[in-house]
Design an enzyme around this catalytic site. Structure first.
Site, PDB file in Angstrom:
ATOM      1  N   ARG A   1       0.232  15.407  13.202  1.00 16.92           N
ATOM      2  CA  ARG A   1       0.351  14.324  11.950  1.00 16.92           C
ATOM      3  C   ARG A   1       0.806  16.010  10.555  1.00 16.92           C
ATOM      4  O   ARG A   1       0.179  15.893   9.949  1.00 16.92           O
ATOM      5  CB  ARG A   1      -0.284  13.904  10.962  1.00 16.92           C
ATOM      6  CG  ARG A   1      -0.323  12.355  11.826  1.00 16.92           C
ATOM      7  CD  ARG A   1      -0.913  10.877  11.078  1.00 16.92           C
ATOM      8  NE  ARG A   1       0.129  10.649  10.101  1.00 16.92           N
ATOM      9  CZ  ARG A   1      -0.465   9.551   9.582  1.00 16.92           C
ATOM     10  NH1 ARG A   1      -1.920   9.202   9.521  1.00 16.92           N
ATOM     11  NH2 ARG A   1       0.729   9.193   8.374  1.00 16.92           N
TER      12      ARG A   1
ATOM     13  N   ARG B   1      -8.802  -0.050   4.549  1.00 19.83           N
ATOM     14  CA  ARG B   1      -7.962   0.537   3.801  1.00 19.83           C
ATOM     15  C   ARG B   1      -6.802   0.642   3.031  1.00 19.83           C
ATOM     16  O   ARG B   1      -6.209   0.672   2.640  1.00 19.83           O
ATOM     17  CB  ARG B   1      -7.883   2.328   5.166  1.00 19.83           C
ATOM     18  CG  ARG B   1      -8.797   3.082   4.947  1.00 19.83           C
ATOM     19  CD  ARG B   1      -8.737   4.235   5.588  1.00 19.83           C
ATOM     20  NE  ARG B   1      -7.254   4.375   5.412  1.00 19.83           N
ATOM     21  CZ  ARG B   1      -6.240   5.220   6.300  1.00 19.83           C
ATOM     22  NH1 ARG B   1      -6.606   4.851   7.681  1.00 19.83           N
ATOM     23  NH2 ARG B   1      -5.214   5.220   5.915  1.00 19.83           N
TER      24      ARG B   1
ATOM     25  N   ASP C   1       3.928   1.114  11.842  1.00 19.51           N
ATOM     26  CA  ASP C   1       2.675   0.384  11.954  1.00 19.51           C
ATOM     27  C   ASP C   1       2.711  -0.599  12.531  1.00 19.51           C
ATOM     28  O   ASP C   1       1.854  -1.750  12.497  1.00 19.51           O
ATOM     29  CB  ASP C   1       2.833   0.416  10.150  1.00 19.51           C
ATOM     30  CG  ASP C   1       2.790   2.046   9.930  1.00 19.51           C
ATOM     31  OD1 ASP C   1       2.049   3.031  10.755  1.00 19.51           O
ATOM     32  OD2 ASP C   1       2.871   2.034   8.557  1.00 19.51           O
TER      33      ASP C   1
ATOM     34  N   CYS D   1      -5.494  13.705  12.748  1.00 19.04           N
ATOM     35  CA  CYS D   1      -5.958  11.905  12.141  1.00 19.04           C
ATOM     36  C   CYS D   1      -6.025  11.164  14.388  1.00 19.04           C
ATOM     37  O   CYS D   1      -5.815  12.088  15.012  1.00 19.04           O
ATOM     38  CB  CYS D   1      -4.763  11.114  11.742  1.00 19.04           C
ATOM     39  SG  CYS D   1      -3.903  10.873  12.022  1.00 19.04           S
TER      40      CYS D   1
ATOM     41  N   LYS E   1       1.278  -1.102  -0.206  1.00 16.57           N
ATOM     42  CA  LYS E   1       0.499  -0.206   0.115  1.00 16.57           C
ATOM     43  C   LYS E   1       1.046   1.240  -0.201  1.00 16.57           C
ATOM     44  O   LYS E   1       0.819   1.913  -1.019  1.00 16.57           O
ATOM     45  CB  LYS E   1      -1.076  -0.236   1.595  1.00 16.57           C
ATOM     46  CG  LYS E   1      -1.785   1.702   1.613  1.00 16.57           C
ATOM     47  CD  LYS E   1      -2.515   2.166   2.940  1.00 16.57           C
ATOM     48  CE  LYS E   1      -1.992   1.328   4.264  1.00 16.57           C
ATOM     49  NZ  LYS E   1      -1.698   3.380   4.034  1.00 16.57           N
ATOM     50  N   ASN E   2       1.601   1.161   1.063  1.00 11.14           N
ATOM     51  CA  ASN E   2       2.512   2.245   1.178  1.00 11.14           C
ATOM     52  C   ASN E   2       3.929   3.363  -0.353  1.00 11.14           C
ATOM     53  O   ASN E   2       4.481   3.918  -0.382  1.00 11.14           O
ATOM     54  CB  ASN E   2       3.078   2.781   2.497  1.00 11.14           C
ATOM     55  CG  ASN E   2       1.453   2.742   3.452  1.00 11.14           C
ATOM     56  OD1 ASN E   2       0.769   3.178   3.166  1.00 11.14           O
ATOM     57  ND2 ASN E   2       2.286   2.827   4.500  1.00 11.14           N
TER      58      ASN E   2
HETATM   59  N1  EPU Z   1       6.304  14.753  10.827  1.00  9.94           N
HETATM   60  C1  EPU Z   1       6.372  16.125  11.063  1.00  9.94           C
HETATM   61  N2  EPU Z   1       6.574  17.088  10.407  1.00  9.94           N
HETATM   62  C2  EPU Z   1       5.730  17.298   8.362  1.00  9.94           C
HETATM   63  C3  EPU Z   1       5.749  15.056   8.517  1.00  9.94           C
HETATM   64  C4  EPU Z   1       5.731  14.575   9.815  1.00  9.94           C
HETATM   65  O1  EPU Z   1       6.928  16.306  11.994  1.00  9.94           O
HETATM   66  O2  EPU Z   1       5.666  18.258   7.832  1.00  9.94           O
HETATM   67  C5  EPU Z   1       6.519  13.934  11.703  1.00  9.94           C
HETATM   68  C6  EPU Z   1       4.732  13.575  12.153  1.00  9.94           C
HETATM   69  O3  EPU Z   1       4.505  13.573  12.473  1.00  9.94           O
HETATM   70  C7  EPU Z   1       5.593  11.787  12.836  1.00  9.94           C
HETATM   71  C8  EPU Z   1       6.720  12.170  12.087  1.00  9.94           C
HETATM   72  O4  EPU Z   1       7.502  12.921  11.706  1.00  9.94           O
HETATM   73  O5  EPU Z   1       5.951  11.777  14.295  1.00  9.94           O
HETATM   74  C9  EPU Z   1       7.058  10.432  11.117  1.00  9.94           C
HETATM   75  O6  EPU Z   1       5.756  10.751   9.650  1.00  9.94           O
HETATM   76  P1  EPU Z   1       6.116  10.253   8.201  1.00  9.94           P
HETATM   77  O7  EPU Z   1       5.439  11.955   7.228  1.00  9.94           O
HETATM   78  O8  EPU Z   1       7.684  10.108   8.524  1.00  9.94           O
HETATM   79  O9  EPU Z   1       4.753   9.570   8.192  1.00  9.94           O
HETATM   80  P2  EPU Z   1       3.887   9.579   6.665  1.00  9.94           P
HETATM   81  O10 EPU Z   1       5.114   9.647   5.792  1.00  9.94           O
HETATM   82  O11 EPU Z   1       2.719  10.856   6.233  1.00  9.94           O
HETATM   83  C10 EPU Z   1       3.673   7.129   6.329  1.00  9.94           C
HETATM   84  C11 EPU Z   1       2.620   6.093   6.592  1.00  9.94           C
HETATM   85  C12 EPU Z   1       2.838   5.746   7.347  1.00  9.94           C
HETATM   86  C13 EPU Z   1       3.610   5.184   8.780  1.00  9.94           C
HETATM   87  C14 EPU Z   1       5.082   6.561   8.626  1.00  9.94           C
HETATM   88  C15 EPU Z   1       6.059   6.027   9.474  1.00  9.94           C
HETATM   89  C16 EPU Z   1       1.922   6.134   3.650  1.00  9.94           C
HETATM   90  C17 EPU Z   1       0.803   6.278   3.033  1.00  9.94           C
HETATM   91  N3  EPU Z   1       2.040   6.235   5.433  1.00  9.94           N
HETATM   92  O12 EPU Z   1       3.107   8.520   6.998  1.00  9.94           O
HETATM   93  O13 EPU Z   1       1.607   4.355   7.680  1.00  9.94           O
HETATM   94  O14 EPU Z   1       3.277   5.277  10.200  1.00  9.94           O
HETATM   95  O15 EPU Z   1       5.391   7.073   6.915  1.00  9.94           O
HETATM   96  O16 EPU Z   1       6.664   5.453   9.130  1.00  9.94           O
HETATM   97  O17 EPU Z   1       3.124   5.738   3.724  1.00  9.94           O
HETATM   98  C18 EPU Z   1       0.079   2.814   8.339  1.00  9.94           C
HETATM   99  O18 EPU Z   1      -0.242   2.720   7.372  1.00  9.94           O
HETATM  100  O19 EPU Z   1      -0.945   2.582   8.991  1.00  9.94           O
HETATM  101  C19 EPU Z   1       0.523   4.207   7.913  1.00  9.94           C
HETATM  102  C20 EPU Z   1       0.245   5.200   9.190  1.00  9.94           C
END
Ligand code: EPU
Length: 436
Positions: free
Chosen positions: A130, A411, A319, A125, A31-32
């Site tokens: 986030r 999802r 995750d 969320c 998915k990701n």
């Molecule tokens: N963060 C910030 N600022 C930003 C972006 C992130 O402070 O601009 C913080 C977040 O709040 C969090 C940390 O950095 O504390 C990591 O967040 P990240 O940006 O890595 O998360 P993401 O890229 O939005 C993806 C996955 C998530 C998974 C996270 C962490 C996808 C679609 N989603 O999210 O997957 O938990 O990386 O590995 O790739 C899931 O599949 O259930 C899921 C939530």
């Protein structure tokens, strides 16, 4: 396919606990990785095909979003044919973005290819704020002008275009997966070299980079904490086959473990799940590892509690934290689970307690006292991984557990009830008569 056609459906799972899972099961595509790779189609002219696409609600949401942006997609068995039709639209509407946070990863490609973008802020969320500040900071460093207007990010590229730059994308919680990907995608079309420091090293980042490289991008260092992108090379679409979903693989292995069973997941990538493997071995499970399969053998059935801390890759994935907690309730002794990525990601805790788990949360940590005798109860799924955790708990709880609102599960898991049933679980999906 479960759940995609009717996103509002209020199905529940009925699970009869107490059966050992045994057998083998095929992993679905990631998915990701699929979501940002689909978003990358905004960078490409011409049709292409993405293979091994998981049929999930989030994928359907990305299809809706791309369609609003002039890119049509169609299923052909497990592949998706993608066909750009108009490069005019630049607006990602709130109605779609609010359904899925990963929608933010159209921002970089839209800006780089179409010169402007209006993307709604995804909002919080259930497991925390986030923010997307690092996505914005990274794209601004490339030269984009980004402002917030009426809940939207409104972004434009100066007449001279985006230009390469060195940028550090570290957040207080480590690196950002989609932030790294967003900036990397935009940098492919920027002039000159971009260096992303504190880049996320997750396998999904590597897969998106590999796809873009196959399309002609010059990217080095994906999988390390510094990624170099030499922008401005022409991109042409190529067909791509997605690798397996490591979170689905991990969840299925934990389903085998918690039921004192023996489960082999085929078509997966064991190297992406080293931290889970180490933890399974540490608690006393046996593992067999092939080139593209992983098998857990937990028939001995007595595990010693071990502390776990989530972390960025190659650490233990956030995750899988909720699913691990379900398993930890069955271990001998007390363990501590520390959530380092999303300190509020504990919506499953009160629901597990309803089943009889002995948990004590303090801030970003939960103490688990095992082994607990879980007993069936109706429980409410609140997000994707919390739902998976409750399903695992339902596999061992005495009686019939009803997990409500499994649309969260849809999802991110392809027909989980069918995969678990094929392994011997007693689980059925049905319409939730109690649903509003
Ligand atoms: N963060 C910030 N600022 C930003 C972006 C992130 O402070 O601009 C913080 C977040 O709040 C969090 C940390 O950095 O504390 C990591 O967040 P990240 O940006 O890595 O998360 P993401 O890229 O939005 C993806 C996955 C998530 C998974 C996270 C962490 C996808 C679609 N989603 O999210 O997957 O938990 O990386 O590995 O790739 C899931 O599949 O259930 C899921 C939530």
């Amino acid at each position: 396919m479960a759940g995609c056609e009717n996103p509002g459906s209020m199905d529940c799972f009925l699970l009869q606990g107490g059966r050992r899972l045994q057998g083998q099961v095929m992993a679905s595509g990631s998915k990701n990785a699929s979501l940002p790779i689909l978003a990358a189609s905004l960078l490409l002219d011409g049709a292409w095909q993405l293979q091994k696409v998981p049929r999930l609600r989030d994928v359907a949401t990305m299809q809706d979003l791309l369609s609003a942006l002039g890119v049509q997609s169609q299923w052909r068995a497990e592949a998706m044919e993608i066909q750009p039709q108009s490069s005019e639209p630049t607006e990602a509407p709130y109605d779609i973005v609010r359904r899925m946070r990963a929608s933010i990863c159209v921002l970089g490609p839209l800006l780089a290819k179409r010169g402007s973008a209006r993307v709604s802020l995804p909002g919080g969320c259930v497991f925390g704020a986030r923010p997307v500040d690092l996505h914005v900071r990274g794209l601004q460093a490339l030269g984009a002008k980004i402002e917030q207007e009426g809940g939207d990010l409104v972004a434009t590229v100066p007449p001279s275009g985006l230009r390469g730059v060195a940028i550090d994308l570290r957040s207080a919680y480590g690196s950002t997966v989609l932030g790294t990907i967003n900036v990397m995608m935009a940098a492919c079309l920027a002039r000159g070299e971009t260096v992303i420091g504190s880049a996320a090293r997750e396998p999904e980042v590597v897969e998106v980079a590999s796809f873009l490289r196959a399309c002609g991008a010059k990217i080095e260092g994906a999988g390390e904490d510094r990624i170099h992108i030499e922008g401005g090379h022409a991109l042409r679409p190529v067909s791509w086959a997605l690798s397996a979903d490591r979170m689905e693989t991990g969840t299925l292995l934990l389903a085998g473990a918690i039921t004192r069973g023996q489960v082999r997941v085929l078509g997966c990538r064991p190297q992406d799940l080293q931290s889970l493997q180490s933890m399974l071995l540490a608690v006393g499970c046996r593992l067999q590892v092939g080139t593209d399969w992983l098998e857990v053998d937990a028939r001995d059935g007595s595990w010693s509690a071990v502390d776990v801390e989530t972390g960025v890759y190659p650490g233990f994935p956030t995750d899988l934290q909720a699913q691990w907690m379900a398993f930890a309730t069955q271990m001998e002794g007390r363990s501590r689970i520390v959530e380092k990525i999303y300190p509020e990601r504990f919506m499953h805790v009160p629901e597990l307690q309803r089943l009889g788990a002995r948990l004590n949360r303090q801030g970003n940590q939960v103490q688990v006292q095992g082994p607990a005798r879980l007993t069936a109860a109706p429980v409410l799924a609140s997000d994707l991984r919390a739902s998976a955790c409750l399903v695992l708990a339902g596999l061992v709880a005495r009686g019939t557990t009803c997990v409500r609102r499994v649309y969260h599960l849809d999802r991110g898991y392809v027909a989980l009830e069918e995969k678990l049933s094929a392994l011997g679980a007693k689980v059925v999906r049905q319409r939730d008569a109690q649903a509003p």
